[in-house]
Design a protein around this motif. Structure first.
Motif, PDB file in Angstrom:
ATOM      1  N   ASN A  72      35.682  39.104   2.534  1.00  0.00           N
ATOM      2  CA  ASN A  72      36.736  37.710   3.195  1.00  0.00           C
ATOM      3  C   ASN A  72      38.032  37.798   1.786  1.00  0.00           C
ATOM      4  O   ASN A  72      38.718  37.075   1.030  1.00  0.00           O
ATOM      5  N   SER A  73      38.104  39.022   0.983  1.00  0.00           N
ATOM      6  CA  SER A  73      39.403  38.843   0.151  1.00  0.00           C
ATOM      7  C   SER A  73      40.764  38.928   1.265  1.00  0.00           C
ATOM      8  O   SER A  73      40.837  39.560   1.790  1.00  0.00           O
ATOM      9  N   SER A  74      41.619  38.686   0.139  1.00  0.00           N
ATOM     10  CA  SER A  74      42.809  38.512   0.409  1.00  0.00           C
ATOM     11  C   SER A  74      43.022  39.795   0.806  1.00  0.00           C
ATOM     12  O   SER A  74      42.806  40.521   0.235  1.00  0.00           O
ATOM     13  N   SER A  75      44.630  39.934   1.237  1.00  0.00           N
ATOM     14  CA  SER A  75      45.243  40.993   1.172  1.00  0.00           C
ATOM     15  C   SER A  75      46.468  41.260   0.093  1.00  0.00           C
ATOM     16  O   SER A  75      47.820  41.786   0.081  1.00  0.00           O
ATOM     17  N   LEU A  76      45.857  40.740  -0.773  1.00  0.00           N
ATOM     18  CA  LEU A  76      46.757  41.103  -2.201  1.00  0.00           C
ATOM     19  C   LEU A  76      46.321  42.066  -3.093  1.00  0.00           C
ATOM     20  O   LEU A  76      45.598  41.926  -3.124  1.00  0.00           O
ATOM     21  N   THR A  77      47.405  42.428  -3.352  1.00  0.00           N
ATOM     22  CA  THR A  77      46.712  43.561  -4.598  1.00  0.00           C
ATOM     23  C   THR A  77      47.500  43.458  -6.036  1.00  0.00           C
ATOM     24  O   THR A  77      48.507  43.159  -5.994  1.00  0.00           O
ATOM     25  N   VAL A  78      46.223  43.564  -6.804  1.00  0.00           N
ATOM     26  CA  VAL A  78      46.511  43.161  -7.676  1.00  0.00           C
ATOM     27  C   VAL A  78      46.837  44.874  -9.531  1.00  0.00           C
ATOM     28  O   VAL A  78      45.182  45.383  -8.947  1.00  0.00           O
ATOM     29  N   GLU A  79      47.746  44.569  -9.461  1.00  0.00           N
ATOM     30  CA  GLU A  79      48.109  46.091  -9.866  1.00  0.00           C
ATOM     31  C   GLU A  79      48.644  45.221 -11.640  1.00  0.00           C
ATOM     32  O   GLU A  79      49.173  44.731 -12.697  1.00  0.00           O
ATOM     33  N   ILE A  80      47.712  46.572 -13.366  1.00  0.00           N
ATOM     34  CA  ILE A  80      48.310  45.864 -14.367  1.00  0.00           C
ATOM     35  C   ILE A  80      49.060  47.258 -15.117  1.00  0.00           C
ATOM     36  O   ILE A  80      48.466  48.340 -14.546  1.00  0.00           O
ATOM     37  N   TYR A  81      50.552  47.102 -15.230  1.00  0.00           N
ATOM     38  CA  TYR A  81      51.701  48.018 -15.823  1.00  0.00           C
ATOM     39  C   TYR A  81      51.294  48.033 -17.420  1.00  0.00           C
ATOM     40  O   TYR A  81      51.550  47.071 -17.902  1.00  0.00           O
ATOM     41  N   ASN A  82      52.528  48.854 -17.622  1.00  0.00           N
ATOM     42  CA  ASN A  82      52.194  48.873 -19.200  1.00  0.00           C
ATOM     43  C   ASN A  82      54.266  47.984 -19.472  1.00  0.00           C
ATOM     44  O   ASN A  82      54.770  47.619 -18.146  1.00  0.00           O
ATOM     45  N   LYS A  83      54.130  47.781 -20.612  1.00  0.00           N
ATOM     46  CA  LYS A  83      55.567  47.045 -20.176  1.00  0.00           C
ATOM     47  C   LYS A  83      56.435  47.814 -19.862  1.00  0.00           C
ATOM     48  O   LYS A  83      57.952  46.836 -19.487  1.00  0.00           O
ATOM     49  N   ALA A  84      57.015  48.872 -20.017  1.00  0.00           N
ATOM     50  CA  ALA A  84      58.264  49.384 -18.793  1.00  0.00           C
ATOM     51  C   ALA A  84      58.432  49.975 -17.561  1.00  0.00           C
ATOM     52  O   ALA A  84      58.631  49.664 -16.673  1.00  0.00           O
ATOM     53  N   LEU A  85      56.763  49.090 -16.871  1.00  0.00           N
ATOM     54  CA  LEU A  85      56.487  49.564 -15.534  1.00  0.00           C
ATOM     55  C   LEU A  85      56.658  50.509 -15.201  1.00  0.00           C
ATOM     56  O   LEU A  85      56.834  50.959 -14.119  1.00  0.00           O
ATOM     57  N   SER A  86      55.878  51.911 -16.260  1.00  0.00           N
ATOM     58  CA  SER A  86      56.206  53.306 -15.384  1.00  0.00           C
ATOM     59  C   SER A  86      54.733  53.871 -15.523  1.00  0.00           C
ATOM     60  O   SER A  86      54.425  54.850 -15.005  1.00  0.00           O
ATOM     61  N   LYS A  87      54.233  53.029 -15.596  1.00  0.00           N
ATOM     62  CA  LYS A  87      52.579  53.036 -15.047  1.00  0.00           C
ATOM     63  C   LYS A  87      51.465  52.356 -15.164  1.00  0.00           C
ATOM     64  O   LYS A  87      51.685  51.343 -16.052  1.00  0.00           O
ATOM     65  N   LYS A  88      50.575  52.284 -14.431  1.00  0.00           N
ATOM     66  CA  LYS A  88      49.351  51.744 -14.064  1.00  0.00           C
ATOM     67  C   LYS A  88      48.578  52.180 -15.157  1.00  0.00           C
ATOM     68  O   LYS A  88      48.536  53.319 -15.777  1.00  0.00           O
ATOM     69  N   ILE A  89      48.015  50.706 -16.224  1.00  0.00           N
ATOM     70  CA  ILE A  89      46.536  51.309 -16.966  1.00  0.00           C
ATOM     71  C   ILE A  89      45.764  50.023 -16.953  1.00  0.00           C
ATOM     72  O   ILE A  89      45.265  49.250 -16.207  1.00  0.00           O
ATOM     73  N   ASP A  90      44.407  50.962 -17.089  1.00  0.00           N
ATOM     74  CA  ASP A  90      43.410  50.056 -17.646  1.00  0.00           C
ATOM     75  C   ASP A  90      42.150  49.984 -18.166  1.00  0.00           C
ATOM     76  O   ASP A  90      41.153  48.982 -18.938  1.00  0.00           O
ATOM     77  N   LYS A  91      43.249  50.729 -19.918  1.00  0.00           N
ATOM     78  CA  LYS A  91      42.260  50.485 -20.859  1.00  0.00           C
ATOM     79  C   LYS A  91      44.095  50.954 -21.903  1.00  0.00           C
ATOM     80  O   LYS A  91      44.521  51.255 -22.042  1.00  0.00           O
ATOM     81  N   MET A  92      43.452  50.299 -23.107  1.00  0.00           N
ATOM     82  CA  MET A  92      44.515  50.183 -23.940  1.00  0.00           C
ATOM     83  C   MET A  92      43.917  50.496 -25.582  1.00  0.00           C
ATOM     84  O   MET A  92      42.159  50.002 -25.959  1.00  0.00           O
ATOM     85  N   ILE A  93      44.271  50.901 -26.448  1.00  0.00           N
ATOM     86  CA  ILE A  93      44.058  51.074 -28.038  1.00  0.00           C
ATOM     87  C   ILE A  93      44.889  50.010 -28.611  1.00  0.00           C
ATOM     88  O   ILE A  93      45.882  50.327 -28.731  1.00  0.00           O
ATOM     89  N   LEU A  94      44.293  49.715 -29.165  1.00  0.00           N
ATOM     90  CA  LEU A  94      45.635  48.678 -30.592  1.00  0.00           C
ATOM     91  C   LEU A  94      45.317  48.974 -31.816  1.00  0.00           C
ATOM     92  O   LEU A  94      43.811  48.607 -32.452  1.00  0.00           O
ATOM     93  N   ASN A  95      45.738  48.714 -32.967  1.00  0.00           N
ATOM     94  CA  ASN A  95      45.816  49.304 -34.346  1.00  0.00           C
ATOM     95  C   ASN A  95      45.764  47.910 -34.963  1.00  0.00           C
ATOM     96  O   ASN A  95      45.764  46.680 -33.974  1.00  0.00           O
ATOM     97  N   PRO A  96      45.477  47.651 -35.799  1.00  0.00           N
ATOM     98  CA  PRO A  96      44.727  46.162 -36.584  1.00  0.00           C
ATOM     99  C   PRO A  96      46.196  45.400 -36.446  1.00  0.00           C
ATOM    100  O   PRO A  96      46.914  45.726 -36.858  1.00  0.00           O
ATOM    101  N   ASN A  97      46.026  44.189 -35.941  1.00  0.00           N
ATOM    102  CA  ASN A  97      46.850  43.311 -36.082  1.00  0.00           C
ATOM    103  C   ASN A  97      48.180  44.031 -35.295  1.00  0.00           C
ATOM    104  O   ASN A  97      49.375  43.203 -35.595  1.00  0.00           O
TER     105      ASN A  97
END
Length: 176
Positions: free
Chosen positions: A98-123
């Motif tokens: 029953n899902s709509s035909s919308l696509t949800v994608e997650i991109y880095n801030k530059a919109l240059s690549k899709k992401i699904d994982k991130m590594i962040l340093n303290p603070n």
């Protein structure tokens, strides 16, 4: 009797410590919506800017996901939805059929690549985009809600989410 009381006390302390650890990991990071898309509802594509912040004193690995959920009235308050809530997986997921035909994608801030994982340093804080694209066969005049969630890779129970609502207007109605 004395051993039973001691065992109960140690059990209680163990549960308290475990709860503190889980709670501390859930507050070890924040997920927030920085800006909703400023484009009109009728646009085919919307970009929402989100922010993930590591509040801990160690490097953390995150997974990022999205899923369509059933809209609730509390999601109408877009201001309170900007601040991430602790993810307890209580939201009802929309059936894939029953899902709509919308696509949800997650991109880095530059919109240059899709992401699904991130590594962040303290603070450290990082911004990224959630791109929602409407296809030609999307049902008009409907409201769709998407849960954008981040979880710690080493502890999937520690997570936060925000809700993004998308309205698909009917172009046959005036002002759309």
């Amino acid at each position: 009797m004395k051993h039973k009381l001691t065992l109960t006390l140690y059990s209680f302390l163990l549960v308290c410590c475990f709860s503190l650890c889980i709670n501390a990991q859930q507050h070890a990071f924040d997920l927030n919506i920085v800006n909703y898309s400023d484009k009109p509802d009728a646009n085919i594509e919307h970009l929402h800017l989100l922010s993930l912040t590591n509040n801990s004193n160690k490097v953390l690995n995150y997974s990022i996901s999205s899923q369509e959920i059933i809209c609730k009235t509390e999601y109408d308050d877009v201001v309170s939805n900007k601040i991430g809530d602790v993810d307890n997986n209580e939201e009802v997921v929309v059936n894939e059929k029953n899902s709509s035909s919308l696509t949800v994608e997650i991109y880095n801030k530059a919109l240059s690549k899709k992401i699904d994982k991130m590594i962040l340093n303290p603070n450290e804080s990082i911004e990224f985009y959630v791109k929602i694209t409407r296809h030609n066969n999307t049902e008009m005049g409907t409201l769709k809600c998407f849960k954008i969630a981040t979880h710690l890779l080493d502890n999937e129970k520690a997570g936060k989410y925000v809700i993004i609502r998308t309205f698909i207007p009917n172009p046959n109605i005036l002002r759309h």
